[in-house]
Design an enzyme around this catalytic site. Sequence first.
Site, PDB file in Angstrom:
ATOM      1  N   LYS A  11       0.824  -1.207   0.000  1.00  0.00           N
ATOM      2  CA  LYS A  11       0.000   0.000   0.000  1.00  0.00           C
ATOM      3  C   LYS A  11       0.869   1.272   0.000  1.00  0.00           C
ATOM      4  O   LYS A  11       2.083   1.213   0.252  1.00  0.00           O
ATOM      5  CB  LYS A  11      -0.945  -0.037   1.202  1.00  0.00           C
ATOM      6  CG  LYS A  11      -2.008  -1.143   1.101  1.00  0.00           C
ATOM      7  CD  LYS A  11      -3.031  -1.043   2.231  1.00  0.00           C
ATOM      8  CE  LYS A  11      -4.124  -2.086   2.101  1.00  0.00           C
ATOM      9  NZ  LYS A  11      -5.170  -1.959   3.149  1.00  0.00           N
ATOM     10  N   TYR A  51     -12.220  -1.553  -4.007  1.00  0.00           N
ATOM     11  CA  TYR A  51     -12.788  -1.762  -2.664  1.00  0.00           C
ATOM     12  C   TYR A  51     -14.308  -1.583  -2.652  1.00  0.00           C
ATOM     13  O   TYR A  51     -14.881  -1.252  -1.606  1.00  0.00           O
ATOM     14  CB  TYR A  51     -12.128  -0.814  -1.662  1.00  0.00           C
ATOM     15  CG  TYR A  51     -10.773  -1.304  -1.170  1.00  0.00           C
ATOM     16  CD1 TYR A  51     -10.661  -2.509  -0.463  1.00  0.00           C
ATOM     17  CD2 TYR A  51      -9.622  -0.573  -1.381  1.00  0.00           C
ATOM     18  CE1 TYR A  51      -9.434  -2.962   0.006  1.00  0.00           C
ATOM     19  CE2 TYR A  51      -8.378  -1.023  -0.911  1.00  0.00           C
ATOM     20  CZ  TYR A  51      -8.304  -2.217  -0.216  1.00  0.00           C
ATOM     21  OH  TYR A  51      -7.093  -2.671   0.255  1.00  0.00           O
ATOM     22  N   ASN A 114      -2.414   0.132   6.779  1.00  0.00           N
ATOM     23  CA  ASN A 114      -1.986  -1.167   7.297  1.00  0.00           C
ATOM     24  C   ASN A 114      -1.083  -1.952   6.338  1.00  0.00           C
ATOM     25  O   ASN A 114      -1.059  -3.175   6.360  1.00  0.00           O
ATOM     26  CB  ASN A 114      -3.187  -1.987   7.783  1.00  0.00           C
ATOM     27  CG  ASN A 114      -4.127  -2.386   6.667  1.00  0.00           C
ATOM     28  OD1 ASN A 114      -3.928  -1.976   5.523  1.00  0.00           O
ATOM     29  ND2 ASN A 114      -5.124  -3.192   6.979  1.00  0.00           N
ATOM     30  N   HIS A 117      -2.285  -5.404   1.309  1.00  0.00           N
ATOM     31  CA  HIS A 117      -3.556  -6.076   1.033  1.00  0.00           C
ATOM     32  C   HIS A 117      -3.240  -7.490   0.574  1.00  0.00           C
ATOM     33  O   HIS A 117      -2.227  -7.712  -0.081  1.00  0.00           O
ATOM     34  CB  HIS A 117      -4.317  -5.350  -0.088  1.00  0.00           C
ATOM     35  CG  HIS A 117      -5.455  -6.168  -0.640  1.00  0.00           C
ATOM     36  ND1 HIS A 117      -6.696  -6.191  -0.048  1.00  0.00           N
ATOM     37  CD2 HIS A 117      -5.513  -7.036  -1.683  1.00  0.00           C
ATOM     38  CE1 HIS A 117      -7.477  -7.023  -0.710  1.00  0.00           C
ATOM     39  NE2 HIS A 117      -6.787  -7.546  -1.719  1.00  0.00           N
ATOM     40  N   GLU A 128      -9.366 -10.109  -8.207  1.00  0.00           N
ATOM     41  CA  GLU A 128      -8.395  -9.051  -7.892  1.00  0.00           C
ATOM     42  C   GLU A 128      -7.161  -9.134  -8.805  1.00  0.00           C
ATOM     43  O   GLU A 128      -6.609  -8.099  -9.192  1.00  0.00           O
ATOM     44  CB  GLU A 128      -7.994  -9.145  -6.422  1.00  0.00           C
ATOM     45  CG  GLU A 128      -9.138  -8.757  -5.495  1.00  0.00           C
ATOM     46  CD  GLU A 128      -8.827  -8.923  -4.019  1.00  0.00           C
ATOM     47  OE1 GLU A 128      -9.717  -8.600  -3.205  1.00  0.00           O
ATOM     48  OE2 GLU A 128      -7.710  -9.364  -3.682  1.00  0.00           O
TER      49      GLU A 128
HETATM   50  P1  GDP Z   1      -8.096  -7.075   4.925  1.00  0.00           P
HETATM   51  O1  GDP Z   1      -8.556  -8.183   4.021  1.00  0.00           O
HETATM   52  O2  GDP Z   1      -7.343  -7.584   6.144  1.00  0.00           O
HETATM   53  O3  GDP Z   1      -7.322  -5.991   4.205  1.00  0.00           O
HETATM   54  O4  GDP Z   1      -9.408  -6.383   5.526  1.00  0.00           O
HETATM   55  P2  GDP Z   1     -10.809  -5.987   4.869  1.00  0.00           P
HETATM   56  O5  GDP Z   1     -10.970  -6.575   3.505  1.00  0.00           O
HETATM   57  O6  GDP Z   1     -11.867  -6.263   5.869  1.00  0.00           O
HETATM   58  O7  GDP Z   1     -10.723  -4.398   4.730  1.00  0.00           O
HETATM   59  C1  GDP Z   1     -10.058  -3.791   3.648  1.00  0.00           C
HETATM   60  C2  GDP Z   1      -9.260  -2.633   4.205  1.00  0.00           C
HETATM   61  O8  GDP Z   1     -10.158  -1.659   4.724  1.00  0.00           O
HETATM   62  C3  GDP Z   1      -8.347  -2.987   5.368  1.00  0.00           C
HETATM   63  O9  GDP Z   1      -7.105  -3.507   4.977  1.00  0.00           O
HETATM   64  C4  GDP Z   1      -8.211  -1.659   6.065  1.00  0.00           C
HETATM   65  O10 GDP Z   1      -7.248  -0.850   5.409  1.00  0.00           O
HETATM   66  C5  GDP Z   1      -9.596  -1.043   5.868  1.00  0.00           C
HETATM   67  N1  GDP Z   1     -10.466  -1.330   7.020  1.00  0.00           N
HETATM   68  C6  GDP Z   1     -11.109  -2.491   7.330  1.00  0.00           C
HETATM   69  N2  GDP Z   1     -11.812  -2.385   8.461  1.00  0.00           N
HETATM   70  C7  GDP Z   1     -11.627  -1.112   8.886  1.00  0.00           C
HETATM   71  C8  GDP Z   1     -12.113  -0.368  10.013  1.00  0.00           C
HETATM   72  O11 GDP Z   1     -12.863  -0.860  10.860  1.00  0.00           O
HETATM   73  N3  GDP Z   1     -11.693   0.945  10.114  1.00  0.00           N
HETATM   74  C9  GDP Z   1     -10.871   1.522   9.201  1.00  0.00           C
HETATM   75  N4  GDP Z   1     -10.508   2.815   9.373  1.00  0.00           N
HETATM   76  N5  GDP Z   1     -10.400   0.853   8.123  1.00  0.00           N
HETATM   77  C10 GDP Z   1     -10.770  -0.449   7.978  1.00  0.00           C
END
Ligand code: GDP
Length: 143
Positions: A11, A51, A114, A117, A128
Site C-alpha cells: 500500500k 474496494y 496497514n 492487502h 483481484e
Molecule cells: P483485509 O482483508 O485484512 O485488508 O481487511 P478488509 O478486507 O476487511 O478491509 C479492507 C481494508 O479496509 C483494510 O485492509 C483496512 O485498510 C480497511 N479497514 C477495514 N476495516 C476497517 C475499520 O474498521 N476501520 C478503518 N478505518 N479501516 C478499515
Amino acid sequence: MAVERTLSIIKPGAVAKNLIGKIITRFEEEGLQIIAARMIHLTPEQAQAFYAVHRERPFYPELVAYMTESPIIALVLEGENAIARNRDLMGATDPSKAMPGTIRGDFAKSITRNTVHGSDAPETAATEIAFFFSQADLCPRAC
Ligand code: GDP
C-alpha cells in the site's frame, strides 16, 4: 494442498517509506513466487472499484483517500496454499492486533494505513488479479 495465486498490494505508505524490498523479501523467504509485479498510482475511480465491497462502510472514503495518495505495488504470488500463507504473513487487519513478526505487526501504523492487502479466497483472488493483470502478464516459473 493446491497451488494457488493471490493478489498482494504493497500500500502507499509502505511504498513511500521504502519498504518494498523488505516486504517482498518476506514473500520470497516464505517460498512464495512473485509471478507478476506492477507499480501504479490508483485513481479515485480505480480505488473505489477495487474496494467496492466496502462502499457502505464508514471507513470507505478514508480507505480510498489512502489508496490514492501515492503509488502502490501490485503483485501476484504463487505457491501451495498461497492465499492463506500470504494472510498469515500479513497479520491481522488491525495492526494493534497483529502479531510481531507479521508484516502489519512490524510495519503498519493504523487500520487504514496497514501496509499490505492480500486476497482472502480463491474467487476474490481471481477477480483481484484480473483487476491489475492480464493473463499475458503472469510469468509462472514453469513457463
Ligand atoms: P483485509 O482483508 O485484512 O485488508 O481487511 P478488509 O478486507 O476487511 O478491509 C479492507 C481494508 O479496509 C483494510 O485492509 C483496512 O485498510 C480497511 N479497514 C477495514 N476495516 C476497517 C475499520 O474498521 N476501520 C478503518 N478505518 N479501516 C478499515
